[in-house]
Write a protein that holds these residues in place. Structure first.
Motif, PDB file in Angstrom:
ATOM      1  N   UNK A 149       1.194  -1.346  -0.211  1.00 40.87           N
ATOM      2  CA  UNK A 149      -0.130  -0.112  -0.019  1.00 40.87           C
ATOM      3  C   UNK A 149       1.010   1.314   0.130  1.00 40.87           C
ATOM      4  N   UNK A 150       2.176   1.208   0.425  1.00 44.60           N
ATOM      5  CA  UNK A 150       2.730   2.598   0.716  1.00 44.60           C
ATOM      6  C   UNK A 150       3.154   2.611  -0.374  1.00 44.60           C
ATOM      7  N   UNK A 151       3.832   1.684  -0.846  1.00 47.22           N
ATOM      8  CA  UNK A 151       4.396   1.509  -2.560  1.00 47.22           C
ATOM      9  C   UNK A 151       3.653   2.104  -3.405  1.00 47.22           C
ATOM     10  N   UNK A 152       1.972   1.781  -3.663  1.00 46.86           N
ATOM     11  CA  UNK A 152       1.214   1.873  -4.390  1.00 46.86           C
ATOM     12  C   UNK A 152       0.721   4.123  -3.825  1.00 46.86           C
ATOM     13  N   UNK A 153       0.597   4.057  -3.057  1.00 40.63           N
ATOM     14  CA  UNK A 153       0.957   5.547  -1.828  1.00 40.63           C
ATOM     15  C   UNK A 153       1.786   6.480  -3.218  1.00 40.63           C
ATOM     16  N   UNK A 154       3.305   6.080  -2.470  1.00 42.57           N
ATOM     17  CA  UNK A 154       4.223   6.672  -3.463  1.00 42.57           C
ATOM     18  C   UNK A 154       3.539   7.257  -5.137  1.00 42.57           C
ATOM     19  N   UNK A 155       3.475   6.069  -5.639  1.00 44.03           N
ATOM     20  CA  UNK A 155       3.206   6.066  -7.385  1.00 44.03           C
ATOM     21  C   UNK A 155       2.362   6.726  -8.071  1.00 44.03           C
ATOM     22  N   UNK A 156       0.964   6.713  -6.837  1.00 38.05           N
ATOM     23  CA  UNK A 156       0.291   7.725  -7.256  1.00 38.05           C
ATOM     24  C   UNK A 156       0.532   8.682  -7.009  1.00 38.05           C
ATOM     25  N   UNK A 259      -7.573  17.851  -5.472  1.00 38.10           N
ATOM     26  CA  UNK A 259      -7.179  16.629  -6.527  1.00 38.10           C
ATOM     27  C   UNK A 259      -6.222  15.557  -5.571  1.00 38.10           C
ATOM     28  N   UNK A 260      -5.161  16.099  -5.051  1.00 37.62           N
ATOM     29  CA  UNK A 260      -4.189  14.888  -5.072  1.00 37.62           C
ATOM     30  C   UNK A 260      -4.575  13.324  -3.986  1.00 37.62           C
ATOM     31  N   UNK A 261      -4.945  14.131  -2.893  1.00 37.82           N
ATOM     32  CA  UNK A 261      -5.893  13.427  -2.042  1.00 37.82           C
ATOM     33  C   UNK A 261      -6.926  12.276  -2.910  1.00 37.82           C
ATOM     34  N   UNK A 262      -7.645  13.026  -3.385  1.00 36.21           N
ATOM     35  CA  UNK A 262      -9.011  11.778  -4.155  1.00 36.21           C
ATOM     36  C   UNK A 262      -8.224  11.081  -5.274  1.00 36.21           C
ATOM     37  N   UNK A 263      -6.847  11.335  -5.693  1.00 35.58           N
ATOM     38  CA  UNK A 263      -6.113  10.537  -6.311  1.00 35.58           C
ATOM     39  C   UNK A 263      -6.129   9.413  -5.483  1.00 35.58           C
ATOM     40  N   UNK A 264      -5.127   9.668  -4.989  1.00 39.42           N
ATOM     41  CA  UNK A 264      -4.232   8.402  -3.655  1.00 39.42           C
ATOM     42  C   UNK A 264      -5.040   7.566  -3.603  1.00 39.42           C
ATOM     43  N   UNK A 265      -6.513   8.421  -2.720  1.00 40.23           N
ATOM     44  CA  UNK A 265      -6.877   6.845  -2.173  1.00 40.23           C
ATOM     45  C   UNK A 265      -8.107   6.193  -3.144  1.00 40.23           C
ATOM     46  N   UNK A 266      -8.293   6.709  -4.479  1.00 40.71           N
ATOM     47  CA  UNK A 266      -8.566   6.174  -5.352  1.00 40.71           C
ATOM     48  C   UNK A 266      -8.204   5.194  -5.552  1.00 40.71           C
ATOM     49  N   UNK A 267      -6.873   5.411  -6.334  1.00 39.23           N
ATOM     50  CA  UNK A 267      -6.178   4.601  -6.960  1.00 39.23           C
ATOM     51  C   UNK A 267      -5.414   3.148  -5.896  1.00 39.23           C
ATOM     52  N   UNK A 268      -5.472   3.548  -4.794  1.00 34.17           N
ATOM     53  CA  UNK A 268      -5.135   2.714  -3.044  1.00 34.17           C
ATOM     54  C   UNK A 268      -6.374   1.965  -2.733  1.00 34.17           C
ATOM     55  N   UNK A 269      -7.305   2.507  -2.626  1.00 29.87           N
ATOM     56  CA  UNK A 269      -8.101   1.361  -2.041  1.00 29.87           C
ATOM     57  C   UNK A 269      -9.789   1.639  -2.744  1.00 29.87           C
TER      58      UNK A 269
END
Length: 595
Positions: A149-156, A259-269
């Motif tokens: 999850x941490x890795x996906x977060x950094x990528x997002x 927008x950044x937070x929305x993108x991360x939460x959508x992509x990761x979880x």
């Protein structure tokens, strides 16, 4: 690699085989989770970061492999080759549970002693042991999932910021010590005896210099360091998502970060965040929730009873009001069921926040109980009950003191009651809020002067600029925090870029021009050369991952964390340095100082 593996090549990960692979011959590599004997067969559960695969050994399949498998113990690292077949006893609890491997060969890559901790999910073991053997703790599937999850977060984060025109740029790890609210970690210089670098508490000054350099939009995912006493979910080294933008105002910065937070939460979880995120001023947050990071997943707002208390002949109330304080309260729905001991414990709880005590009014079905009832006329009691919106079965909890104590104690009490009465009904809820218009200054009574509430480069609100000299305590700043479920997820501000405003700011903080240049000279010098209007924000990556992974312990999301005393149980750092290194640095160690 070829020699160590004897020419073997892994062809699939343990968690990947499915029914579509039946009939294929594959090679898996990983760690033995379990080895069991059943009749004339041997079964090994083989684990890697993708999951677990059941491998079956039998004399009829391959006698040599069958014999060798019986010597294998948990956490041996092995390689197996065999055919994917359908399981006769499907296990629907495993993603690979419809198939198994008929093993034709096995190679023991390395043996393992009996591990000091179990390699399993939801391990109940002492934190000190987990941190000492962190490399084993990190083998556990639930821990590995956190770091995926941490890795996906950094990528997002990188994907979003790249699409929005940000450049990833690095700032120095060895820099000058500047006052930023906590102690610096200092690094002695061999080339400059008696002088020190500091590890950065944040890249603040350098990212502003990048704006002066004309880079327009910068970001980095960067380590930061603070030498402070560790509280819950604090680490001496932590990771920030740090960004800065030129030619912007607060609304522009907040919109990009929403927008950044929305993108991360959508992509990761795969969680949708409704935009725009609500906003609340610092003043409203403090007055309603007693906190600049309010948990909005439940109600129970603080109510001001000062007007109602004016006419009440009760010394605690009148003293608070005459000293410029206030009388405020919480109403706990259904709280009348609390016993006297529980209420007394709440009274002791608010005293830890410097409150003198806790008054209360219990609305029983047939009567009103309160230790202050004798001081209140019936109409005064009814006025308080009406103002609080209290009903039968509720309890009103009141604190009277100076405002700072009232807000702090009732804010903490609100959270304590939330835990005790489980007021947050949906634990999976993500309730975001921007807190804006923070105070520009905080007054330090011991030093008798103002400190910057954020940092000295935060821009005051335009309409408060005239108060910088006459009433600095009333000046609001262009600072903002993004709060999630009662935790600060990130914060930032619009920066001062005009020399005259910066000079006024330093004067308000009690700095002479010489002192300002001594502390921040290289930034102030750069500001002589056409700095753009700019601002930014930094998110705590560790804290963001905690929310995404559903853990409440920051140590779970850092691969090799320190304990509560900033000590690494694994590497045993900090430790003594070699005498020759100390000599080369020109240092003398005071061995008599108590630690």
């Amino acid at each position: 690699m070829g020699e160590a593996l004897g020419g073997l090549r892994r062809t699939m990960m343990c968690g990947k085989p499915r029914e579509t692979n039946v009939g294929e011959k594959i090679t898996l590599m990983g760690w033995v989770q379990r080895n069991r004997r059943l009749g004339g067969l041997n079964f090994i559960d083989l684990r890697d970061i993708t999951g677990i695969m059941q491998v079956v050994f039998g004399e009829e399949i391959n006698k040599e492999a069958f014999v060798k498998a019986q010597a294998v113990r948990p956490e041996y690292c092995i390689a197996v080759t065999g055919e994917v077949v359908k399981r006769q006893d499907p296990n629907t609890n495993m993603e690979t549970g419809l198939v198994e491997i008929k093993c034709e060969s096995i190679k023991i890559l390395s043996e393992s002693e009996t591990p000091p901790i179990y390699i399993k999910e939801n391990l109940d073991a002492a934190e000190s042991i987990r941190l000492k053997y962190r490399y084993l703790d990190l083998r556990r599937p639930d821990m590995q999932n956190i770091f995926m999850i941490r890795s996906k977060t950094s990528k997002a984060v990188r994907d979003y910021l790249d699409l929005n025109g940000f450049l990833e740029l690095e700032t120095p790890m060895l820099t000058k010590s500047t006052p930023e609210g906590a102690r610096d970690y200092l690094v002695p210089s061999r080339n400059y005896p008696g002088m020190f670098y500091a590890l950065p508490q944040s890249p603040q000054i350098f990212k502003q210099l990048l704006m002066v350099s004309g880079f327009d939009k910068y970001y980095q995912i960067v380590k930061c360091f603070r030498d402070e006493d560790l509280r819950a979910n604090r680490q001496p080294e932590f990771t920030q998502i740090d960004l800065e933008m030129s030619f912007v105002e607060a609304d522009d910065i907040m919109a990009v970060n929403e927008g950044l937070v929305a993108h991360v939460f959508k992509e990761v979880i795969n969680h949708e965040i409704k935009l725009p995120i609500r906003r609340m001023t610092f003043k409203d947050a403090i007055e309603k929730y007693g906190s600049d990071k309010p948990d909005l997943r439940f109600g129970m707002e603080i109510t001001n009873l000062s007007e109602e208390a004016k006419a009440i002949d009760f010394k605690v109330f009148s003293d608070a009001l005459s000293n410029g304080g206030s009388v405020r309260a919480l109403c706990l729905k259904g709280g009348a069921s609390m016993g006297r001991k529980d209420i007394d414990r709440l009274g002791e709880f608010v005293k830890t926040y410097k409150a003198k005590g806790l008054a209360y009014i219990i609305l029983k079905d047939d009567e009103i109980k309160s230790p202050i009832a004798k001081f209140l006329k019936e109409e005064e009691m009814n006025a308080i009950i009406a103002k609080m919106g209290a009903e039968k079965g509720d309890i009103i909890l009141i604190v009277a003191d100076k405002d700072s104590v009232v807000f702090q104690s009732l804010g903490a009490l609100r959270l304590e009651l939330s835990k005790k009465f489980e007021l947050v009904k949906d634990k999976s809820e993500f309730n975001f809020c921007w807190i804006t218009e923070f105070a520009q200054f905080e007054y330090n009574e011991e030093e008798g002067r103002y400190h910057a509430a954020h940092h000295p480069f935060t821009m005051p609100m335009d309409e408060d600029m005239h108060l910088l000299e006459s009433d600095p305590g009333s000046v609001r700043s262009k600072a903002y925090d993004l709060v999630l479920n009662g935790e600060e997820l990130g914060g930032g501000s619009v920066r001062i870029h005009e020399a005259d405003v910066q000079e006024r700011m330093f004067r308000a903080l009690g700095f002479t021009t010489e002192e300002a240049y001594e502390r921040f000279g290289f930034l102030l010098e750069a500001f002589k050369f056409g700095p753009p209007p700019h601002g930014g924000l930094a998110f705590g990556l560790d804290r963001m991952v905690m929310f995404l992974a559903g853990t409440e312990n920051i140590k779970d999301v850092i691969a090799f964390p320190k304990n509560q005393n900033a000590y690494c149980n694994l590497s045993q750092a900090p430790n003594v340095a070699d005498a020759k290194q100390i000599e080369e640095l020109g240092l003398m160690i005071n061995t008599t100082k108590e630690v």
